[in-house]
Design an enzyme around this catalytic site. Structure first.
Site, PDB file in Angstrom:
ATOM      1  N   LYS A  80       0.741  -1.295  -0.095  1.00 51.14           N
ATOM      2  CA  LYS A  80       0.073   0.098   0.019  1.00 51.14           C
ATOM      3  C   LYS A  80       0.705   1.212   0.143  1.00 51.14           C
ATOM      4  O   LYS A  80       1.944   1.205   0.578  1.00 51.14           O
ATOM      5  CB  LYS A  80      -0.893   0.066   1.231  1.00 51.14           C
ATOM      6  N   GLY A 152     -10.656  -3.140   8.803  1.00 46.54           N
ATOM      7  CA  GLY A 152     -10.069  -3.201  10.352  1.00 46.54           C
ATOM      8  C   GLY A 152     -11.408  -3.492  11.202  1.00 46.54           C
ATOM      9  O   GLY A 152     -11.146  -3.197  12.317  1.00 46.54           O
ATOM     10  N   GLY A 213     -13.876  -5.695   5.735  1.00 43.96           N
ATOM     11  CA  GLY A 213     -14.873  -6.208   6.756  1.00 43.96           C
ATOM     12  C   GLY A 213     -15.157  -7.593   6.350  1.00 43.96           C
ATOM     13  O   GLY A 213     -15.911  -8.362   7.257  1.00 43.96           O
ATOM     14  N   SER A 235      -7.954  -7.784   8.148  1.00 47.22           N
ATOM     15  CA  SER A 235      -7.789  -8.461   9.549  1.00 47.22           C
ATOM     16  C   SER A 235      -8.419  -9.595   9.837  1.00 47.22           C
ATOM     17  O   SER A 235      -8.026 -10.254  11.191  1.00 47.22           O
ATOM     18  CB  SER A 235      -8.310  -7.185  10.691  1.00 47.22           C
TER      19      SER A 235
END
Length: 291
Positions: A80, A152, A213, A235
């Site tokens: 990134k 996240g 998500g 995550s």
């Protein structure tokens, strides 16, 4: 030459279609992702959940850390950069990264301009919440689009919202008369040629993944059901109880999203999922960055 490079990069991104791209912070995690069947990994020092929890300014990862992950796996490695940070992108191109994600997960470097991605040889990934954003990023040279979602959090609602919005707008544009496309392009604030492509083909000119998500095999299957051509998982894997098993399950769910019996088996005994944050508890909305 520019057109040829642009077409090559788009074709490279098409090769990832149907796959899962996983966030990893160490060579060990990268190997777990590769063994689970990931089509690529995203190398970063902190996964989005930790970036959100820590606050402060988040920047491009250390090139030495990225190189360690490049050496650990044979699948493509992404990394990134901050929105608008040309120098960070040049650094990643210099270390021969496979894809650059100009990402709202990091603190934006420029609140007006994105990187002119046509100036680079390496393909770029960009996030979008709607069709207008997606086509503007493609005009700048993006070879791959993903929903922004809300990284996240472990809450898939914004990724669902963004994918539904985009697919609805694509259907609406495709249904217009030819002489209505000019006005649609104006309203979307995008070049006519890109609007015409969507009108004629009923899809984006680049591959469109879901991100933000996704934490379970069912989440991945849902995003494929809604029109995603692949899935980013951040995550949700390495914040869970059994990362290796969950990673493999999400890969299989993405490839076999229509098979409910298989999805049921894949969802069994995965260990604890990441705790997550509900949408209404979020203080910083990352998806609003870089429209």
């Amino acid at each position: 030459m520019e057109t040829t490079r642009n077409e090559l990069n788009r074709n490279l991104a098409q090769m990832l279609k149907g796959g899962v791209i996983m966030d990893v912070t160490t060579p060990e995690q990268a190997r777990i992702a590769e063994d689970a069947g990931a089509c690529a990994v995203m190398a970063l020092e902190r996964i989005p959940a930790d970036i959100r929890a820590a606050g402060g300014v988040s920047r491009m990862s250390d090139p030495a850390m990225i190189k360690g992950i490049q050496e650990a796996v044979s699948i493509p490695v992404m990394a990134k950069v901050r929105i608008g940070h040309i120098a960070e992108a040049r650094i990643l191109q210099a270390i021969e990264i496979d894809y650059i994600d100009e990402s709202e997960v990091l603190s934006p470097a420029d609140d007006v301009y994105h990187i002119d991605k046509r100036e680079f040889d390496v393909p770029f990934v960009c996030g979008a919440k709607n069709l207008g954003e997606a086509l503007r990023r493609i005009e700048e040279g993006a070879s791959m689009i993903r929903t922004k979602g809300e990284p996240g959090t472990g809450d898939v609602i914004q990724a669902v919202r963004h994918m539904r919005t985009m697919t609805k707008q694509i259907r609406e544009l495709a249904s217009l008369r030819d002489d209505e496309v000019y006005e649609a392009a104006k309203q979307l604030a995008v070049p006519y040629e890109l609007a015409k492509y969507v009108h004629d083909n009923g899809r984006l000119p680049v591959v469109n993944f879901a991100a933000g998500g996704v934490a379970t095999p069912a989440d991945a299957a849902l995003m494929m059901e809604l029109g995603a051509e692949g899935v980013f998982v951040g995550s949700g894997i390495f914040k869970s109880g059994d990362p290796a098993k969950r990673a493999a399950a999400i890969v299989q769910a993405t490839a076999n999203w229509r098979d409910a019996d298989l999805l049921a088996r894949l969802s069994e005994n995965l260990g604890e999922a990441m705790v997550g944050i509900n949408e209404d508890e979020i203080e910083t909305i990352m998806a609003a960055r870089g429209e």
